[in-house]
Scaffold this active site. Sequence first.
Site, short mmCIF file in Angstrom:
data_model
loop_
_atom_site.label_atom_id
_atom_site.label_comp_id
_atom_site.label_asym_id
_atom_site.label_seq_id
_atom_site.Cartn_x
_atom_site.Cartn_y
_atom_site.Cartn_z
N GLU A 49 49.11 42.86 46.55
CA GLU A 49 48.14 42.36 46.80
C GLU A 49 47.69 40.24 47.00
OE1 GLU A 49 46.78 41.79 42.44
OE2 GLU A 49 47.82 43.61 41.97
N GLU A 71 33.83 44.52 40.65
CA GLU A 71 34.24 45.62 39.70
C GLU A 71 32.98 44.95 38.64
OE1 GLU A 71 37.93 47.23 39.45
OE2 GLU A 71 38.31 46.13 41.12
N GLU A 123 37.35 37.17 38.07
CA GLU A 123 37.69 38.57 37.95
C GLU A 123 36.90 39.34 38.86
OE1 GLU A 123 40.58 39.91 36.67
OE2 GLU A 123 40.91 37.32 37.60
#
Length: 433
Positions: free
Chosen positions: A259, A313, A322
């Site tokens: 990631e 998201e 985020e």
Amino acid sequence: MDIPQHPSLPFLLVLSLLPAAAYSIGVNYGTLGDNLPPPSEVAHFLKTRTTIDSIRIFDVNTTIIKAFAGTGILVSVTVPNGDIPSLTDARNARRWIDANIKPFYPATKIHYICMGTEVLHWGPQPLIDSLVPAMQVLHAALVKEGFDEIKISTPHSLGILLQSVPPSSASFRPGWDVGTLQPMLKFLKETKSGFMVNPYTYFGWSPANANFCLFKPNAGLFDKATGLTYTNQFDQLMDAVHVSMKKLGYPDVEVVVAETGWPSAGDPANVHANPVNAAAYIGGLMKKVSSGDGTPLMPGRKFETYIFALFNENLKGPSLDEKNFGLFRPDFTQVYNVGIMHAPQAEASSPSPSPLAATTDAPSSSEGRGDDAPFFNKTKPFTSSPAPASSNTAAPAATDANVRASSLGTVSKNVIFASRSAAAIILAMTLLV
Ligand SMILES: *[C@@H]1O[C@H](CO)[C@@H](O)[C@H](O)[C@H]1NC(C)=O
Ligand SMILES: *[C@@H]1O[C@H](CO)[C@@H](O)[C@H](O)[C@H]1NC(C)=O
């Protein structure tokens, strides 16, 4: 890419046929959004419109695994953290493969099974203790099944490092080093699998070291012990991992970037979360990993790399950062351009190769709605871990603050993502005590 001084005609021809900057790369396909397109459309889109050649998912969602059958795209799956202890039992491991792998492999090219996510960072200790045994037992079960090609690893936050500046001084945290990471590295070496890390220079950003974090020209960080100069924080972190592995006797195990990413928007305080920086970081990263240059201490080595993340998201949080790590919006439009798209492929029968635009009423994902939930225990991020770094005062602008947690596994069946930034702050505090 090295451009020959006198490129031959065939070379130029080949170049002109390639899409501009066609780097193939992996992405993390997270699904914490209620507006995301169905996996079948995602698979089609990635295959026909992008240079993305591998994905990692945060669970073993069979709809997604099935959707990528026949695409040639590598799919890495994740055992939810809470399921790890059960996989130390051979019979359970066999059952797990029967349920989650066997029906879909090899039609879907399952590449890695990630044993949990950042388990060392989040604990608790019994889970950490079961990690390597579960990897060994599941591997044995895969071999028995004839699935030897499927690798097993587990992604780590860089909280596993005691320090990373300068890279030559790096080491894993005592307690985790010999107890867990050494046997893990031995296993990875024996099974020719990669050591997975989640480096985020985003969390090491400050106005003073912005260029260092973003692959832009800067004075660099000089490592006296090696005489090497680091021109970007990604190299610095990767070499810190390398030095730490070397100290345990495993310098040659491949390192996989499971990631890394940069949000294109964020909370007002986070001015560095913007599309210009995100494009600079991801663009620099893609050049870096596709150049084959490696790092100062790992010259010429390639790193299998997974960008975080495929989509923005909307159910993540609480910070805006985020929600905005995605390369794409849910309607498949690019958030910023880093050459990850190519022109629609000439599919003779299909004048409109992308049936993907109309996805606004895609079924919503109910997965992992638990969001910020119970597993992210702010009071005890290092519950079961060794004492934090005693001092890191020597760290210059390139700090260890980016040694942080990223996406989270969970003790429950669903994968949840806690607050990246909250975790980063806690981690930074721990490291800078
Ligand atoms: C699998 O993923 C799809 C797409 O995100 C979602 O709709 C579905 O609920 C998931 N299934 C499970 C079992 O989590
Ligand atoms: C979080 O930490 C508290 C305090 O140690 C503990 O009582 C609680 O069980 C923990 N919660 C979780 C979900 O781990």
